[in-house]
Design a protein around this motif. Sequence first.
Motif, PDB file in Angstrom:
ATOM      1  N   GLY A   1       0.815  -1.212   0.000  1.00 31.72           N
ATOM      2  CA  GLY A   1       0.000   0.000   0.000  1.00 31.72           C
ATOM      3  C   GLY A   1       0.845   1.256   0.000  1.00 31.72           C
ATOM      4  N   ALA A   2       1.907   1.247   0.803  1.00 31.33           N
ATOM      5  CA  ALA A   2       2.787   2.412   0.877  1.00 31.33           C
ATOM      6  C   ALA A   2       3.605   2.566  -0.404  1.00 31.33           C
ATOM      7  CB  ALA A   2       3.715   2.278   2.089  1.00 31.33           C
ATOM      8  N   TYR A   3       4.163   1.458  -0.885  1.00 32.14           N
ATOM      9  CA  TYR A   3       5.035   1.522  -2.056  1.00 32.14           C
ATOM     10  C   TYR A   3       4.263   1.924  -3.316  1.00 32.14           C
ATOM     11  CZ  TYR A   3       8.437   0.146  -5.585  1.00 32.14           C
ATOM     12  OH  TYR A   3       9.301   0.144  -6.640  1.00 32.14           O
ATOM     13  N   LYS A   4       3.072   1.318  -3.494  1.00 36.31           N
ATOM     14  CA  LYS A   4       2.276   1.588  -4.695  1.00 36.31           C
ATOM     15  C   LYS A   4       1.357   2.798  -4.539  1.00 36.31           C
ATOM     16  CE  LYS A   4       2.162  -3.115  -6.522  1.00 36.31           C
ATOM     17  NZ  LYS A   4       1.289  -4.209  -7.045  1.00 36.31           N
ATOM     18  N   GLU A   5       1.333   3.349  -3.316  1.00 34.77           N
ATOM     19  CA  GLU A   5       0.452   4.489  -3.018  1.00 34.77           C
ATOM     20  C   GLU A   5      -0.990   4.146  -3.356  1.00 34.77           C
ATOM     21  OE1 GLU A   5       1.991   7.941  -4.947  1.00 34.77           O
ATOM     22  OE2 GLU A   5       3.999   7.726  -4.067  1.00 34.77           O
ATOM     23  N   SER A   6      -1.402   2.955  -2.942  1.00 29.92           N
ATOM     24  CA  SER A   6      -2.746   2.457  -3.215  1.00 29.92           C
ATOM     25  C   SER A   6      -3.702   2.838  -2.089  1.00 29.92           C
ATOM     26  CB  SER A   6      -2.723   0.929  -3.370  1.00 29.92           C
ATOM     27  OG  SER A   6      -4.031   0.401  -3.414  1.00 29.92           O
ATOM     28  N   VAL A   7      -4.720   3.612  -2.426  1.00 26.21           N
ATOM     29  CA  VAL A   7      -5.704   4.044  -1.428  1.00 26.21           C
ATOM     30  C   VAL A   7      -6.448   2.846  -0.862  1.00 26.21           C
ATOM     31  CG1 VAL A   7      -7.823   5.357  -1.048  1.00 26.21           C
ATOM     32  CG2 VAL A   7      -6.000   6.313  -2.476  1.00 26.21           C
ATOM     33  N   CYS A   8      -6.839   1.924  -1.719  1.00 31.05           N
ATOM     34  CA  CYS A   8      -7.600   0.745  -1.298  1.00 31.05           C
ATOM     35  C   CYS A   8      -6.817  -0.097  -0.292  1.00 31.05           C
ATOM     36  CB  CYS A   8      -7.974  -0.095  -2.521  1.00 31.05           C
ATOM     37  SG  CYS A   8      -8.926  -1.586  -2.123  1.00 31.05           S
ATOM     38  N   MET A   9      -5.559  -0.375  -0.614  1.00 31.13           N
ATOM     39  CA  MET A   9      -4.739  -1.202   0.270  1.00 31.13           C
ATOM     40  C   MET A   9      -4.439  -0.488   1.583  1.00 31.13           C
ATOM     41  SD  MET A   9      -2.076  -3.074  -2.356  1.00 31.13           S
ATOM     42  CE  MET A   9      -1.668  -4.380  -1.214  1.00 31.13           C
ATOM     43  N   LEU A  10      -4.251   0.806   1.513  1.00 31.17           N
ATOM     44  CA  LEU A  10      -3.981   1.560   2.731  1.00 31.17           C
ATOM     45  C   LEU A  10      -5.205   1.615   3.640  1.00 31.17           C
ATOM     46  CD1 LEU A  10      -1.835   4.530   1.339  1.00 31.17           C
ATOM     47  CD2 LEU A  10      -1.071   2.694   2.864  1.00 31.17           C
ATOM     48  N   ILE A  11      -6.393   1.690   3.038  1.00 25.53           N
ATOM     49  CA  ILE A  11      -7.630   1.672   3.836  1.00 25.53           C
ATOM     50  C   ILE A  11      -7.785   0.328   4.534  1.00 25.53           C
ATOM     51  CG2 ILE A  11     -10.151   1.654   3.703  1.00 25.53           C
ATOM     52  CD1 ILE A  11      -9.960   3.781   1.539  1.00 25.53           C
ATOM     53  N   ILE A  12      -7.542  -0.750   3.778  1.00 21.55           N
ATOM     54  CA  ILE A  12      -7.621  -2.099   4.362  1.00 21.55           C
ATOM     55  C   ILE A  12      -6.607  -2.231   5.496  1.00 21.55           C
ATOM     56  CG2 ILE A  12      -7.218  -4.548   3.933  1.00 21.55           C
ATOM     57  CD1 ILE A  12      -8.227  -4.078   1.072  1.00 21.55           C
ATOM     58  N   TYR A  13      -5.395  -1.757   5.240  1.00 18.06           N
ATOM     59  CA  TYR A  13      -4.331  -1.844   6.239  1.00 18.06           C
ATOM     60  C   TYR A  13      -4.693  -1.057   7.498  1.00 18.06           C
ATOM     61  CZ  TYR A  13       0.127  -0.875   8.514  1.00 18.06           C
ATOM     62  OH  TYR A  13       1.131  -0.740   9.438  1.00 18.06           O
ATOM     63  N   ALA A  14      -5.140   0.192   7.314  1.00 19.43           N
ATOM     64  CA  ALA A  14      -5.490   1.038   8.459  1.00 19.43           C
ATOM     65  C   ALA A  14      -6.638   0.424   9.260  1.00 19.43           C
ATOM     66  CB  ALA A  14      -5.871   2.434   7.977  1.00 19.43           C
ATOM     67  N   SER A  15      -7.594  -0.179   8.574  1.00 18.02           N
ATOM     68  CA  SER A  15      -8.734  -0.806   9.257  1.00 18.02           C
ATOM     69  C   SER A  15      -8.280  -1.986  10.115  1.00 18.02           C
ATOM     70  CB  SER A  15      -9.764  -1.275   8.228  1.00 18.02           C
ATOM     71  OG  SER A  15     -10.240  -0.197   7.453  1.00 18.02           O
ATOM     72  N   ILE A  16      -7.398  -2.807   9.543  1.00 21.80           N
ATOM     73  CA  ILE A  16      -6.888  -3.970  10.284  1.00 21.80           C
ATOM     74  C   ILE A  16      -6.083  -3.528  11.505  1.00 21.80           C
ATOM     75  CG2 ILE A  16      -5.388  -5.990  10.184  1.00 21.80           C
ATOM     76  CD1 ILE A  16      -6.059  -6.226   7.220  1.00 21.80           C
ATOM     77  N   VAL A  17      -5.229  -2.525  11.330  1.00 21.11           N
ATOM     78  CA  VAL A  17      -4.423  -2.022  12.445  1.00 21.11           C
ATOM     79  C   VAL A  17      -5.319  -1.466  13.551  1.00 21.11           C
ATOM     80  CG1 VAL A  17      -2.751  -0.272  13.164  1.00 21.11           C
ATOM     81  CG2 VAL A  17      -2.385  -1.536  11.044  1.00 21.11           C
ATOM     82  N   LEU A  18      -6.361  -0.742  13.157  1.00 20.79           N
ATOM     83  CA  LEU A  18      -7.300  -0.188  14.144  1.00 20.79           C
ATOM     84  C   LEU A  18      -7.981  -1.311  14.924  1.00 20.79           C
ATOM     85  CD1 LEU A  18      -8.708   2.239  15.390  1.00 20.79           C
ATOM     86  CD2 LEU A  18     -10.408   2.116  13.548  1.00 20.79           C
ATOM     87  N   ILE A  19      -8.388  -2.358  14.225  1.00 21.62           N
ATOM     88  CA  ILE A  19      -9.028  -3.506  14.884  1.00 21.62           C
ATOM     89  C   ILE A  19      -8.056  -4.158  15.863  1.00 21.62           C
ATOM     90  CG2 ILE A  19      -9.936  -5.836  14.516  1.00 21.62           C
ATOM     91  CD1 ILE A  19     -11.069  -4.819  11.848  1.00 21.62           C
TER      92      ILE A  19
END
Length: 266
Positions: free
Chosen positions: A80-98
């Motif tokens: 997500g960070a390398y590709k600057e992908s909004v979708c992957m970063l949202i998924i990542y942030a959601s998982i980290v929050l959980i």
Amino acid sequence: MELNCGLKCLKYLLFAFNLIICIVGLAAVILGIVSMVQDDTLFNLLKLTFDQSTLVQSSSLIIIVTGVILFLLGFVGCCGAYKESVCMLIIYASIVLIIIIIEIAGIAVAAAFQSQVTNELKSGLKKHIAEDYDGSGSKDTFTYFIDATQVQFDCCGVDSYMEFANATKWSRMNNTIPLSCCVLKNKDDYADNPSNAVAVESTCQENPTATNSHIGKSCYMSIKDFAMNNARNIIIIGVVILIVEVICFVIAVCLCNRLRKDGGSD
């Protein structure tokens, strides 16, 4: 789309954090697989000791599953960070929050049920001493687990040395306590050569005193004191992990917001 210098730093910081998470996850998977394949002695002893807990019985599997989750989380964060992908970063942030919420809830639950868990743990150990302790000192047995613990922590019994009077499998003869409760001449060699253990006083097992043995100190209190002495380090590690998770979450959200405004990759 070109990120400004500050966001670029955040991007690469997020990538670095998650690369570390990937490595830790992979290491956990390898450790779990090795433990499962080699039928690790420690896990066997834990299974024997706390057979009421399916969680502990599945120690190797839990390590593997945790490692896989960490690896996938780190992989999603890195991509997500390398590709600057909004979708992957949202998924990542959601998982980290959980994960953050689960950790906080877990701490609260652990604090609430600490007394109950302690009582069940102690009663389980005492039950196994009565039913399984045989005084043999052989490795890969519950007896060795108890003896090694007593030697390591200079203690005797879970709460009292009198618990060994209930050990039905132990041919104690005139002995009051196991050799592992005595002050040993070669304590440091016990883990490798338990059969070569020698008490400082030969009469220790029959006539234990506060001088020639550790009858005055329970293993529960010894381990508790050890844990309390190291609690600061444990707390610091836990706080650092939580802070890193919060930082990763904030960075991911910031990158998402900027990428969305600039029409970044989905």
